[in-house]
Scaffold this active site. Structure first.
Site, mmCIF file in Angstrom:
data_model
loop_
_atom_site.group_PDB
_atom_site.id
_atom_site.type_symbol
_atom_site.label_atom_id
_atom_site.label_comp_id
_atom_site.label_asym_id
_atom_site.label_seq_id
_atom_site.Cartn_x
_atom_site.Cartn_y
_atom_site.Cartn_z
ATOM 1 N N ARG A 181 0.869 -1.180 0.000
ATOM 2 C CA ARG A 181 0.000 0.000 0.000
ATOM 3 C C ARG A 181 0.898 1.219 0.000
ATOM 4 N NH1 ARG A 181 -4.428 0.396 4.565
ATOM 5 N NH2 ARG A 181 -2.718 1.153 5.884
ATOM 6 N N SER B 249 -12.338 -3.412 1.439
ATOM 7 C CA SER B 249 -12.465 -2.771 2.744
ATOM 8 C C SER B 249 -13.937 -2.502 3.038
ATOM 9 C CB SER B 249 -11.709 -1.436 2.771
ATOM 10 O OG SER B 249 -10.321 -1.637 2.659
ATOM 11 N N LYS C 192 -3.453 5.794 7.951
ATOM 12 C CA LYS C 192 -3.987 6.367 6.717
ATOM 13 C C LYS C 192 -4.494 7.779 6.976
ATOM 14 C CE LYS C 192 -6.607 3.886 4.038
ATOM 15 N NZ LYS C 192 -7.783 3.083 3.631
#
Length: 208
Positions: free
Chosen positions: A38, A106, A135
């Site tokens: 990611r 998600s 995040k």
């Protein structure tokens, strides 16, 4: 997809003085059985370089490799699958592009979990369970109550994610999770291998 227990995601900001591959290999040695790339900031060329290196590493160790968001990169390096958020490409469109590769989604509410299952997701992320700084665009915590809902109803594999640390993972497992994802707690650790093994010790008495 292969069964899994401990899901580790790259986050280079938490280990600024250590190489990505070194850290993620330690996570694998410690027992992480899914690795996700990611990376929201690198350009395509750099992202491809990282993906190629992680693909080589995960093949070497026989663990699953997932790429977040970037379907083109996932296909180019022959990753095992992709992971998408609620605002990314639809699962239906993604399936047309990736075929039988793994697709993870998600989810932040039971309705999203139900839809992902109905549309053929291979697994779902459930969270963020707790507040997380990993995040920038993170939604509000869903708490262990959402983990409990998913455990009671959803039949496809799910992984609890978001602010899960060694000091609160027992609460997540008690709610019904049998798989967890940790980011900063793993990759930012001074002892990545030991941290992964500590998670697995807590997971050890849970049936996946």
């Amino acid at each position: 997809m292969k069964e899994f227990r401990l899901y580790a995601i790259t986050a280079e900001q938490f280990h600024p003085n250590r190489e990505l591959i070194e850290v993620m290999e330690e996570a694998i040695i410690g027992g992480a059985d899914i690795i996700q790339l990611r990376d929201k900031t690198s350009g395509r060329e750099e992202l491809l370089r990282k993906a190629q290196a992680l693909r080589e590493l995960t093949r070497k160790h026989g663990v699953t490799f997932i790429v977040n968001d970037h379907i083109d990169i996932a296909l180019e390096v022959d990753a095992d699958g992709i992971h998408l958020g609620q605002n990314d490409l639809s699962l239906e469109e993604a399936r047309k592009l990736v075929g039988n590769k793994i697709i993870g989604i998600s989810t932040h509410a039971i309705e999203e979990a139900r839809l992902a299952e109905a549309q053929g997701a291979d697994y779902i992320g459930v969270g963020p369970v707790f507040r997380t700084a990993t995040k920038v665009d993170v939604v509000d915590p869903v708490s262990v109550s959402y983990v409990r809902e998913v455990a009671a109803e959803i039949r496809i594999p799910f992984v609890a994610i978001g602010g899960i640390k060694l000091n609160n993972v027992d609460e997540v497992l008690a709610a019904g999770a049998t798989r967890v994802c940790a980011v900063s707690e793993i990759v930012g650790s001074d002892d990545v291998i030991g941290t992964c093994r500590a998670y697995l010790a807590k997971l050890g008495n849970k049936e996946a």
